[in-house]
Scaffold this motif. Sequence first.
Motif, PDB file in Angstrom:
ATOM      1  N   LYS A  26       0.882  -1.380  -0.045  1.00  0.00           N
ATOM      2  CA  LYS A  26       0.125  -0.117  -0.001  1.00  0.00           C
ATOM      3  C   LYS A  26       0.765   1.313   0.084  1.00  0.00           C
ATOM      4  O   LYS A  26       0.419   2.424  -0.362  1.00  0.00           O
ATOM      5  CB  LYS A  26      -1.075   0.034   1.219  1.00  0.00           C
ATOM      6  N   THR A  27       2.034   1.189   0.548  1.00  0.00           N
ATOM      7  CA  THR A  27       2.947   2.529   0.541  1.00  0.00           C
ATOM      8  C   THR A  27       4.135   2.107  -0.522  1.00  0.00           C
ATOM      9  O   THR A  27       4.681   1.062  -0.775  1.00  0.00           O
ATOM     10  CB  THR A  27       3.480   2.464   1.819  1.00  0.00           C
ATOM     11  N   PHE A  28       4.454   3.404  -1.204  1.00  0.00           N
ATOM     12  CA  PHE A  28       5.447   3.215  -2.096  1.00  0.00           C
ATOM     13  C   PHE A  28       6.608   4.342  -2.014  1.00  0.00           C
ATOM     14  O   PHE A  28       7.474   4.138  -2.701  1.00  0.00           O
ATOM     15  CB  PHE A  28       4.683   3.721  -3.600  1.00  0.00           C
ATOM     16  N   ALA A  29       6.387   5.234  -1.133  1.00  0.00           N
ATOM     17  CA  ALA A  29       7.602   6.167  -0.683  1.00  0.00           C
ATOM     18  C   ALA A  29       7.670   6.117   0.851  1.00  0.00           C
ATOM     19  O   ALA A  29       6.681   6.602   1.356  1.00  0.00           O
ATOM     20  CB  ALA A  29       7.303   7.529  -1.494  1.00  0.00           C
ATOM     21  N   LEU A  30       8.899   6.259   1.196  1.00  0.00           N
ATOM     22  CA  LEU A  30       9.094   6.552   2.597  1.00  0.00           C
ATOM     23  C   LEU A  30      10.216   7.729   2.577  1.00  0.00           C
ATOM     24  O   LEU A  30      11.166   7.738   1.868  1.00  0.00           O
ATOM     25  CB  LEU A  30       9.841   5.523   3.305  1.00  0.00           C
ATOM     26  N   PHE A  31       9.914   8.720   3.407  1.00  0.00           N
ATOM     27  CA  PHE A  31      10.774   9.694   3.863  1.00  0.00           C
ATOM     28  C   PHE A  31      11.349   9.633   5.189  1.00  0.00           C
ATOM     29  O   PHE A  31      10.990   9.540   6.097  1.00  0.00           O
ATOM     30  CB  PHE A  31       9.870  11.103   3.893  1.00  0.00           C
ATOM     31  N   GLY A  32      12.873   9.691   5.288  1.00  0.00           N
ATOM     32  CA  GLY A  32      13.499   9.642   6.169  1.00  0.00           C
ATOM     33  C   GLY A  32      13.321   8.399   6.986  1.00  0.00           C
ATOM     34  O   GLY A  32      13.252   8.282   8.300  1.00  0.00           O
ATOM     35  N   GLU A  33      13.404   7.350   6.416  1.00  0.00           N
ATOM     36  CA  GLU A  33      13.315   5.868   6.957  1.00  0.00           C
ATOM     37  C   GLU A  33      14.928   5.397   7.096  1.00  0.00           C
ATOM     38  O   GLU A  33      15.666   5.787   6.306  1.00  0.00           O
ATOM     39  CB  GLU A  33      12.587   5.122   6.286  1.00  0.00           C
ATOM     40  N   TYR A  34      14.981   4.409   7.979  1.00  0.00           N
ATOM     41  CA  TYR A  34      16.259   4.020   8.440  1.00  0.00           C
ATOM     42  C   TYR A  34      16.633   2.591   7.219  1.00  0.00           C
ATOM     43  O   TYR A  34      15.988   1.817   6.969  1.00  0.00           O
ATOM     44  CB  TYR A  34      16.458   3.181   9.803  1.00  0.00           C
ATOM     45  N   PHE A  35      17.876   2.885   6.926  1.00  0.00           N
ATOM     46  CA  PHE A  35      18.375   1.912   5.691  1.00  0.00           C
ATOM     47  C   PHE A  35      18.542   0.323   6.317  1.00  0.00           C
ATOM     48  O   PHE A  35      18.532  -0.648   5.711  1.00  0.00           O
ATOM     49  CB  PHE A  35      19.686   2.410   5.198  1.00  0.00           C
ATOM     50  N   ILE A  36      18.885   0.504   7.443  1.00  0.00           N
ATOM     51  CA  ILE A  36      19.156  -0.900   8.146  1.00  0.00           C
ATOM     52  C   ILE A  36      18.078  -1.802   8.165  1.00  0.00           C
ATOM     53  O   ILE A  36      18.324  -2.956   8.167  1.00  0.00           O
ATOM     54  CB  ILE A  36      19.581  -0.449   9.647  1.00  0.00           C
ATOM     55  N   GLU A  37      16.611  -1.317   7.799  1.00  0.00           N
ATOM     56  CA  GLU A  37      15.596  -1.967   7.932  1.00  0.00           C
ATOM     57  C   GLU A  37      15.266  -2.719   6.521  1.00  0.00           C
ATOM     58  O   GLU A  37      14.383  -3.376   6.535  1.00  0.00           O
ATOM     59  CB  GLU A  37      14.347  -1.189   8.408  1.00  0.00           C
ATOM     60  N   MET A  38      15.982  -2.245   5.658  1.00  0.00           N
ATOM     61  CA  MET A  38      15.719  -2.543   4.132  1.00  0.00           C
ATOM     62  C   MET A  38      15.644  -3.935   3.906  1.00  0.00           C
ATOM     63  O   MET A  38      14.788  -4.534   3.233  1.00  0.00           O
ATOM     64  CB  MET A  38      16.480  -1.554   3.258  1.00  0.00           C
ATOM     65  N   ASP A  39      16.572  -4.607   4.263  1.00  0.00           N
ATOM     66  CA  ASP A  39      16.770  -5.831   4.005  1.00  0.00           C
ATOM     67  C   ASP A  39      15.871  -6.763   4.622  1.00  0.00           C
ATOM     68  O   ASP A  39      14.970  -7.756   4.039  1.00  0.00           O
ATOM     69  CB  ASP A  39      18.306  -6.408   4.626  1.00  0.00           C
ATOM     70  N   GLY A  40      15.181  -6.561   5.711  1.00  0.00           N
ATOM     71  CA  GLY A  40      14.227  -7.212   6.590  1.00  0.00           C
ATOM     72  C   GLY A  40      13.071  -7.101   5.851  1.00  0.00           C
ATOM     73  O   GLY A  40      12.198  -8.060   5.606  1.00  0.00           O
ATOM     74  N   TRP A  41      12.597  -5.665   5.352  1.00  0.00           N
ATOM     75  CA  TRP A  41      11.493  -5.379   4.668  1.00  0.00           C
ATOM     76  C   TRP A  41      11.569  -6.169   3.212  1.00  0.00           C
ATOM     77  O   TRP A  41      10.405  -6.852   2.814  1.00  0.00           O
ATOM     78  CB  TRP A  41      11.376  -4.204   4.563  1.00  0.00           C
ATOM     79  N   ILE A  42      12.589  -6.374   2.531  1.00  0.00           N
ATOM     80  CA  ILE A  42      12.392  -7.107   1.411  1.00  0.00           C
ATOM     81  C   ILE A  42      12.418  -8.501   1.520  1.00  0.00           C
ATOM     82  O   ILE A  42      11.776  -9.255   0.672  1.00  0.00           O
ATOM     83  CB  ILE A  42      14.036  -6.909   0.886  1.00  0.00           C
TER      84      ILE A  42
END
Length: 525
Positions: free
Chosen positions: A278-294
């Motif tokens: 539902k969400t396509f853009a994040l502003f000011g979010e932590y990069f460290i979480e990206m791998d877990g989200w993916i």
Amino acid sequence: MWIRRRKLVIWICTGILVVLSAVCLPYDELVSGTPPISPVVIHAAVPAFDRDRNTPIDKEFERRTNLTFDWLQFPVNEYMKRINQVLTSAGQKPDIFIVNKDMVQRFGPMGLLLDLRPYLDEMPHLKRWIERYPQIVEDMMTEDGKLYGIDGLNTYGQMPIGYILREDIFYRNGMLLPTTFDELYESLKRLKQIYPDSKPISSRSGPANLFQQFYMAYHTQSGVYFDNDEMTYTFGPAEPNFKKAVMMARKFYQVGLIDPDFATVSEAQFFENMIGGKTFALFGEYFIEMDGWIEKGVKRDSFYSLKAVLPPMTDQGLQALQPVQYPNSRGNWVIAIHAKSPHIRELIALLDAQYSDEIVELTNWGIEGDTFNRVNGENRYTARLQTKLNPYGEVTPQEAGVDGRSGIWVPYDQDAEYARRWGAVGLESQQLYTANADKIGFFAGPAIPFTSDEFIEITKIMSPIKNFVTLKVIQFVTGELGMNQDWDDFQDELTKMGAGRVLKLYQDKYAKLPDERKVLHKSLR
């Protein structure tokens, strides 16, 4: 209650003239000397970090420094409140402890904290770090030159947050990744039409966190801040660019691009928006979480992918900024010594020991051949240690004690942090931002040494202003208030609340700083 551990000694004393006296040695001699005659117990207060203080590295830390500690620990999210209670109540005080800058400003002049400046010549390892990062003492120095604590530090700084897009959603709908806010606006409007139940921009941690991203797009802030271009302190909400930032947020909100629940969205709701498509853009979010989200996202959608992009450009030709995480904590985590401790000399030796290469390596990497090896001059964790990229290791960093949390806020090795906790996508994203820090970084200004009375006055004025600004911006963004007369009324109210008084305090204090402290420390390494 104090959390008891076995007793050991910080100083090694020679056997000569034991009956009459003990000779205190500097740290470099301390670790290789003769065991002491009688132990010294050091009472230390530190955040708990969800682990005990009896790991193999804690034990090795004690062995190498000939020390034992009587630990007082509180959970991280309660620590500052609890240590404040300890320091203001009757009874035993820790010999050494972690506080924040607010407490340094209050307790130092009261005589509770030791002035460390006279001891700096006895701490060669610490002086080496000061030469590299002078702000670890500059940010703590009082107006009269007292140094009541040493600011905690990492081995280098970084830019850990930024703009993250659902790369696959843009590409599968025939769109390039936007580079300006106008492009982002048009792209998200189109995606909103394709996915009508979407919430294209979602956020967490409250409305102020989301709005801050719009402010920084126009190079301003929500309170008193240091203007990096003009090299002076200013008050963001009174600036024309602050209004432009609010108007841009209002524009995005009015066409449904910002989650309508932005002011109240929970962590669970945010996560579902992000992972559930539902969400396509994040502003000011932590990069460290990206791998877990993916990892979680591909379980629902095999094409799921995220991409960090550099901050977009505004219609004013400004590239949005993101905050820089300095090597030092800017006063959030300060090591201080109780001025009336009976072990001042031992504590000074301990402080210096913690800044030695040997102890920094021990607490962050562990023991060579066991938890790490040296490969071509670089440290690498062994397969025994469980990391983000080696999830099948035998022991976690916390269990082994190689999480940088042994001792009393030993410098935190940023390379070790990346090796322990970061995945490949997040690390690549963070490195992209850090490499561009000179263009996209918002650098906090020189620390201002306020007196206790000034600090109290600023808090009394700015706490209600902070809440007032957030409330009014919500009303402007959602359309409850207009951008003409209501905005003028907003400015009038800020003046009445004393914003100008606080700004003058900052500007006057800044003017009194010596020239060598009127600088921006832009070096992250």
